[in-house]
Design a protein around this motif. Structure first.
Motif, PDB file in Angstrom:
ATOM      1  N   ASN A 329       4.634  83.237  35.460  1.00  0.00           N
ATOM      2  CA  ASN A 329       5.858  84.322  35.735  1.00  0.00           C
ATOM      3  C   ASN A 329       7.201  83.683  35.055  1.00  0.00           C
ATOM      4  OD1 ASN A 329       7.598  86.134  36.694  1.00  0.00           O
ATOM      5  ND2 ASN A 329       7.448  85.463  38.905  1.00  0.00           N
ATOM      6  N   TYR A 330       7.609  82.435  35.079  1.00  0.00           N
ATOM      7  CA  TYR A 330       8.769  81.952  34.459  1.00  0.00           C
ATOM      8  C   TYR A 330       8.698  81.681  33.075  1.00  0.00           C
ATOM      9  CZ  TYR A 330      11.854  78.271  32.763  1.00  0.00           C
ATOM     10  OH  TYR A 330      12.601  77.600  32.026  1.00  0.00           O
ATOM     11  N   ARG A 331       7.483  81.884  32.321  1.00  0.00           N
ATOM     12  CA  ARG A 331       7.465  81.609  30.970  1.00  0.00           C
ATOM     13  C   ARG A 331       7.812  83.126  30.368  1.00  0.00           C
ATOM     14  NH1 ARG A 331       2.094  80.173  29.390  1.00  0.00           N
ATOM     15  NH2 ARG A 331       1.544  79.487  31.803  1.00  0.00           N
ATOM     16  N   GLN A 332       7.279  84.121  31.048  1.00  0.00           N
ATOM     17  CA  GLN A 332       7.317  85.451  30.943  1.00  0.00           C
ATOM     18  C   GLN A 332       8.991  85.852  30.892  1.00  0.00           C
ATOM     19  OE1 GLN A 332       4.478  88.345  33.043  1.00  0.00           O
ATOM     20  NE2 GLN A 332       5.991  89.721  32.486  1.00  0.00           N
ATOM     21  N   CYS A 333       9.408  85.283  32.089  1.00  0.00           N
ATOM     22  CA  CYS A 333      10.991  85.563  32.111  1.00  0.00           C
ATOM     23  C   CYS A 333      11.718  84.960  30.919  1.00  0.00           C
ATOM     24  CB  CYS A 333      11.469  84.617  33.221  1.00  0.00           C
ATOM     25  SG  CYS A 333      11.087  85.495  34.975  1.00  0.00           S
ATOM     26  N   ARG A 334      11.352  83.874  30.463  1.00  0.00           N
ATOM     27  CA  ARG A 334      12.040  83.048  29.452  1.00  0.00           C
ATOM     28  C   ARG A 334      11.854  83.784  28.221  1.00  0.00           C
ATOM     29  NH1 ARG A 334       9.804  77.219  28.559  1.00  0.00           N
ATOM     30  NH2 ARG A 334       8.117  78.302  27.670  1.00  0.00           N
ATOM     31  N   GLN A 335      10.649  84.114  28.003  1.00  0.00           N
ATOM     32  CA  GLN A 335      10.219  84.624  26.810  1.00  0.00           C
ATOM     33  C   GLN A 335      11.029  85.937  26.265  1.00  0.00           C
ATOM     34  OE1 GLN A 335       5.901  85.425  26.444  1.00  0.00           O
ATOM     35  NE2 GLN A 335       5.887  84.152  24.693  1.00  0.00           N
ATOM     36  N   ASN A 336      11.034  86.774  27.537  1.00  0.00           N
ATOM     37  CA  ASN A 336      11.812  88.165  27.482  1.00  0.00           C
ATOM     38  C   ASN A 336      13.063  88.037  27.857  1.00  0.00           C
ATOM     39  OD1 ASN A 336       9.244  89.184  26.810  1.00  0.00           O
ATOM     40  ND2 ASN A 336       8.694  89.587  28.975  1.00  0.00           N
ATOM     41  N   HIS A 337      13.694  86.833  28.090  1.00  0.00           N
ATOM     42  CA  HIS A 337      15.280  86.697  28.127  1.00  0.00           C
ATOM     43  C   HIS A 337      15.470  87.709  29.396  1.00  0.00           C
ATOM     44  CE1 HIS A 337      15.581  84.436  24.674  1.00  0.00           C
ATOM     45  NE2 HIS A 337      15.164  85.309  24.118  1.00  0.00           N
ATOM     46  N   GLU A 338      14.709  87.499  30.599  1.00  0.00           N
ATOM     47  CA  GLU A 338      14.926  88.480  31.475  1.00  0.00           C
ATOM     48  C   GLU A 338      15.947  87.861  32.523  1.00  0.00           C
ATOM     49  OE1 GLU A 338      11.362  90.054  33.958  1.00  0.00           O
ATOM     50  OE2 GLU A 338      10.165  88.957  32.153  1.00  0.00           O
ATOM     51  N   LYS A 339      16.599  88.860  33.147  1.00  0.00           N
ATOM     52  CA  LYS A 339      17.712  88.711  34.017  1.00  0.00           C
ATOM     53  C   LYS A 339      17.580  88.937  35.568  1.00  0.00           C
ATOM     54  CE  LYS A 339      21.365  89.693  30.422  1.00  0.00           C
ATOM     55  NZ  LYS A 339      21.275  88.192  29.945  1.00  0.00           N
ATOM     56  N   CYS A 340      18.115  88.024  36.552  1.00  0.00           N
ATOM     57  CA  CYS A 340      17.995  88.499  37.714  1.00  0.00           C
ATOM     58  C   CYS A 340      16.769  87.966  38.424  1.00  0.00           C
ATOM     59  CB  CYS A 340      18.425  89.642  38.152  1.00  0.00           C
ATOM     60  SG  CYS A 340      19.835  90.397  37.408  1.00  0.00           S
ATOM     61  N   LEU A 341      15.887  87.301  37.898  1.00  0.00           N
ATOM     62  CA  LEU A 341      14.861  86.981  38.333  1.00  0.00           C
ATOM     63  C   LEU A 341      14.553  85.397  38.488  1.00  0.00           C
ATOM     64  CD1 LEU A 341      12.165  87.990  39.676  1.00  0.00           C
ATOM     65  CD2 LEU A 341      10.960  88.447  37.358  1.00  0.00           C
ATOM     66  N   LEU A 342      14.017  85.095  39.415  1.00  0.00           N
ATOM     67  CA  LEU A 342      13.832  83.570  39.584  1.00  0.00           C
ATOM     68  C   LEU A 342      12.647  83.182  40.359  1.00  0.00           C
ATOM     69  CD1 LEU A 342      15.040  80.459  39.538  1.00  0.00           C
ATOM     70  CD2 LEU A 342      15.936  80.831  41.624  1.00  0.00           C
ATOM     71  N   PRO A 343      11.556  82.979  39.592  1.00  0.00           N
ATOM     72  CA  PRO A 343      10.189  82.394  40.000  1.00  0.00           C
ATOM     73  C   PRO A 343      10.196  81.072  40.724  1.00  0.00           C
ATOM     74  CG  PRO A 343      10.157  82.788  37.652  1.00  0.00           C
ATOM     75  CD  PRO A 343      11.488  82.722  38.001  1.00  0.00           C
ATOM     76  N   LEU A 344       9.767  81.034  41.882  1.00  0.00           N
ATOM     77  CA  LEU A 344       9.689  79.754  42.727  1.00  0.00           C
ATOM     78  C   LEU A 344       8.382  79.488  43.520  1.00  0.00           C
ATOM     79  CD1 LEU A 344      13.342  79.209  43.965  1.00  0.00           C
ATOM     80  CD2 LEU A 344      12.376  78.073  42.105  1.00  0.00           C
ATOM     81  N   LEU A 345       8.047  78.225  43.732  1.00  0.00           N
ATOM     82  CA  LEU A 345       6.802  77.604  44.420  1.00  0.00           C
ATOM     83  C   LEU A 345       7.274  77.723  45.845  1.00  0.00           C
ATOM     84  CD1 LEU A 345       4.051  76.850  43.358  1.00  0.00           C
ATOM     85  CD2 LEU A 345       5.077  74.455  43.313  1.00  0.00           C
ATOM     86  N   LEU A 346       6.290  78.325  46.602  1.00  0.00           N
ATOM     87  CA  LEU A 346       6.657  78.119  48.124  1.00  0.00           C
ATOM     88  C   LEU A 346       5.241  78.544  48.792  1.00  0.00           C
ATOM     89  CD1 LEU A 346       8.629  78.411  50.578  1.00  0.00           C
ATOM     90  CD2 LEU A 346       8.629  80.724  50.339  1.00  0.00           C
ATOM     91  N   ASP A 347       5.001  77.279  49.774  1.00  0.00           N
ATOM     92  CA  ASP A 347       4.020  77.626  50.684  1.00  0.00           C
ATOM     93  C   ASP A 347       4.636  78.310  52.206  1.00  0.00           C
ATOM     94  OD1 ASP A 347       2.093  77.417  52.335  1.00  0.00           O
ATOM     95  OD2 ASP A 347       1.429  75.395  52.166  1.00  0.00           O
ATOM     96  N   LEU A 348       4.520  79.477  52.233  1.00  0.00           N
ATOM     97  CA  LEU A 348       5.317  80.178  53.213  1.00  0.00           C
ATOM     98  C   LEU A 348       4.865  79.694  54.556  1.00  0.00           C
ATOM     99  CD1 LEU A 348       7.131  82.276  53.491  1.00  0.00           C
ATOM    100  CD2 LEU A 348       5.340  83.816  53.562  1.00  0.00           C
ATOM    101  N   THR A 349       3.441  78.966  54.568  1.00  0.00           N
ATOM    102  CA  THR A 349       3.093  78.531  55.918  1.00  0.00           C
ATOM    103  C   THR A 349       3.458  77.231  56.291  1.00  0.00           C
ATOM    104  OG1 THR A 349       1.062  77.401  54.823  1.00  0.00           O
ATOM    105  CG2 THR A 349       0.907  79.910  55.536  1.00  0.00           C
ATOM    106  N   ASN A 350       4.283  76.336  55.447  1.00  0.00           N
ATOM    107  CA  ASN A 350       4.773  75.130  55.362  1.00  0.00           C
ATOM    108  C   ASN A 350       5.807  75.101  54.380  1.00  0.00           C
ATOM    109  OD1 ASN A 350       5.466  72.495  55.979  1.00  0.00           O
ATOM    110  ND2 ASN A 350       3.867  71.580  54.660  1.00  0.00           N
TER     111      ASN A 350
END
Lengths: 465, 126
Positions: A329-350
């Motif tokens: 997701n991040y590499r796609q954002c970077r490649q396309n110079h996407e705005k307003c999107l921040l991919p992050l890692l999260l384990d919702l159960t912890n």
């Protein structure tokens, strides 16, 4: 006007950040004014902000009652930096995010040396992502460079960037989570011990991790003064050090590791029309939700649906548990110079708890919310069935963290749920459409329900009751 | 040349020899320390020692790059095109200080990382 000092901002006597009326400001104390002015006058600030490496700011007239308490007595300078929508932490980044943050730090240090300044720290916490670009947010990280003096932030750079990158690349991508325990970066002796023996064969890791760790251990109980080593580090040595660190970081690559979700896309039970229909429905729900604030997409995978929100100019955080999906997701954002999107890692159960001094330095997920809109697509069955979470607990959690909700219910008949139930007893009698609606109706008003074409799945638009 | 003068001043002429000394020096040191930790001291002194080596390598790399450039000029060819990395949005333009202008390796965070990765495809997710 009340101002609230940010709990993580206490280390540097040159200044601190505080919040006033919902906006972040930075106070520059008299002790930091000389370096701050040099940053501006040397042209370094202009160069670095022009290259989107350092956060932009504007100067603000100081309001004086507070300034009387400034230790050195003189007037302080207030600046208002560009506001960051969502503060993220290194343990929430993917491999490429951490690598880009490391290279950005080195690029800044190189430019700083050229203009007679140096970074006095190189903390990964000083880097934040704005429109998928790593940016240094600490305007006070710069101090004047004196030729001959070593880089005070060398140890920190190795611990905050090089060590986790090396472990992720050469051992296991999940080792990034050691950062959650070691908030000043990964100890080099631990890193050295965990890395495979083959890493002793490459110049970069041998030098900056293995021998560096030995040196730390050797001098730990000695009262040696760095000044005793006459000659110090020449400017050429400093540039060589940065160049060497840069080569070492560049040589570390994302491991080709299989993860649970790495192949998710290829074995889904959806046919393309269903996907397109779901996309249309979600897009229509986002429009109907009239969301204007931050959006959290929980279980975003590579951000296929997150982009429906970010394309509308909504600041969107795309959370996922899978480091490979987040990295894609991040590499796609970077490649396309996407705005307003921040991919992050999260384990919702912890999710990460609040960490650091008094548990107030690094915020928990909830402290960084609430979101205006949460999207929870193809998520509930994982929480309810894989993690045994009762539906009303899921509803309560979501209600605490958002105002509006787009949520998908995946019934038991769905092949994905059948897969989760294949190896265990079905102890979920309430996991039905009626049970789902009943649990969520306690917290939300259901505004709309739509069935996804060619599937049994239901999409809901809800608003907090 | 100023850089050459700085290099000579440091007194280290043979990076390979120095590096061998470093490996022996720290390779046999104990990895455990039981005393009160001051991790800064070891890092400070270490980078002074390492700086002589990496500084030497850096100087040599720049020397080779400028030599290549001179030879290219001699044969009437333009030096390697640098414009791609300079136009990169990211740091690189800033990161490439004047003293490293002869180093043709793209330093840009984005470019460097992208070049290592397979092309991204639009993935579908449900």
């Amino acid at each position: 006007m009340t101002r609230e000092r940010i709990a993580a901002s206490f280390r540097d006597p040159c200044g601190f950040i505080f919040k006033r009326d919902g906006l972040i400001f930075r106070q520059i104390n008299p002790a930091g004014l000389d370096d701050y002015r040099h940053l501006l006058q040397s042209g370094l600030y202009e160069m670095l902000t022009g290259a989107n490496l350092v956060i932009k700011h504007s100067e603000v007239a100081a309001e004086n009652p507070e300034n009387k308490s400034v230790a050195a007595g003189g007037p302080a300078q207030l600046i208002r930096p560009e506001q960051i929508q969502f503060i993220s932490y290194p343990w929430e980044w993917s491999f490429s995010q951490l690598k880009d943050a490391a290279l950005t730090t080195l690029a800044i240090q190189k430019a700083a040396i050229d203009r007679g300044m140096t970074l006095k720290d190189s903390s990964a916490f000083n880097i934040q992502f704005i429109d998928a670009r790593p940016v240094l947010i600490d305007t006070l990280s710069f101090t004047r460079y004196q030729e001959g003096s070593p880089w005070a932030a060398y140890r920190q750079f190795c611990q905050h960037f090089l060590a986790p990158l090396a472990l992720m690349s050469r051992v296991d991508i999940r080792l990034l989570q050691l950062f959650r325990v070691h908030l000043d970066g990964l100890p080099l002796d631990l890193t050295s011990r965990l890395l495979p023996l083959t890493t002793w064969l490459g110049f970069g890791l041998l030098t900056h991790i293995h021998l560096h760790a030995r040196s730390q251990a050797y001098y730990a109980d000695k009262s040696a003064s760095p000044a005793a080593h006459s000659g110090g580090l020449s400017k050429n040595g400093m540039l060589g050090l940065i160049d060497s660190l840069e080569s070492t970081v560049n040589a570390l690559n994302m491991p080709s590791q299989r993860t649970e979700w790495g192949d998710y896309y290829s074995d889904t039970n959806y046919s393309d029309p269903a996907l397109l229909n779901k996309r249309e429905l979600v897009d229509a729900f986002i429009a109907r939700s009239e969301a204007s604030g931050p959006v959290w997409d929980l279980g975003a995978n590579t951000g296929f649906f997150s982009r429906l929100a970010s394309a509308r100019g909504l600041q969107t955080v795309a959370f996922d548990i899978d480091p490979v999906a987040v990295d894609k997701n991040y590499r796609q954002c970077r490649q396309n110079h996407e705005k307003c999107l921040l991919p992050l890692l999260l384990d919702l159960t912890n999710p990460a708890p609040p960490l650091g001094w008094e548990n107030r330095e690094r915020m928990s997920l909830a402290e960084r919310g609430p979101a205006d809109l949460i999207m929870a697509l193809a998520l509930v069955h994982h929480l309810a069935i894989s993690n045994n979470l009762p539906l009303d607990m899921i509803a309560a959690f979501l209600a605490r963290n958002c105002r509006r909700l787009i949520i998908e219910f995946v019934p038991k008949a769905d092949s994905q749920v059948q897969r989760l139930l294949a190896s265990r007893a079905d102890i979920f009698p309430d996991y039905t459409q009626a049970g789902f609606e009943q649990a969520f109706s306690r917290e939300f008003r259901i505004l709309a329900v739509e069935k996804v074409r060619e599937s049994e799945r239901l999409l809901y638009l809800m608003e907090k009751a | 040349m100023k850089r050459a003068a700085i290099h000579r001043k440091s007194g280290f002429r043979d990076p390979a020899f120095l590096f061998a000394v470093l490996i022996i020096y720290f390779g046999v040191m104990p990895t455990r320390a039981y005393a009160y930790l001051d991790p800064g001291t070891g890092s400070f002194i270490f980078q002074i020692l390492v700086g002589a080596i990496v500084g030497g390598i850096f100087y040599f790399k720049n020397f080779i790059a400028s030599l290549k450039e001179k030879i290219a000029r001699l044969f009437g060819r333009k030096p390697a095109d640098d414009s791609a990395s300079q136009s990169a949005q990211n740091a690189d333009s800033a990161g490439r200080s004047s003293s490293t202008a002869t180093d043709n390796k793209p330093a840009a965070a984005n470019q460097a990382a992208d070049s290592n990765k397979p092309a991204d495809r639009q993935e579908k997710q449900l």
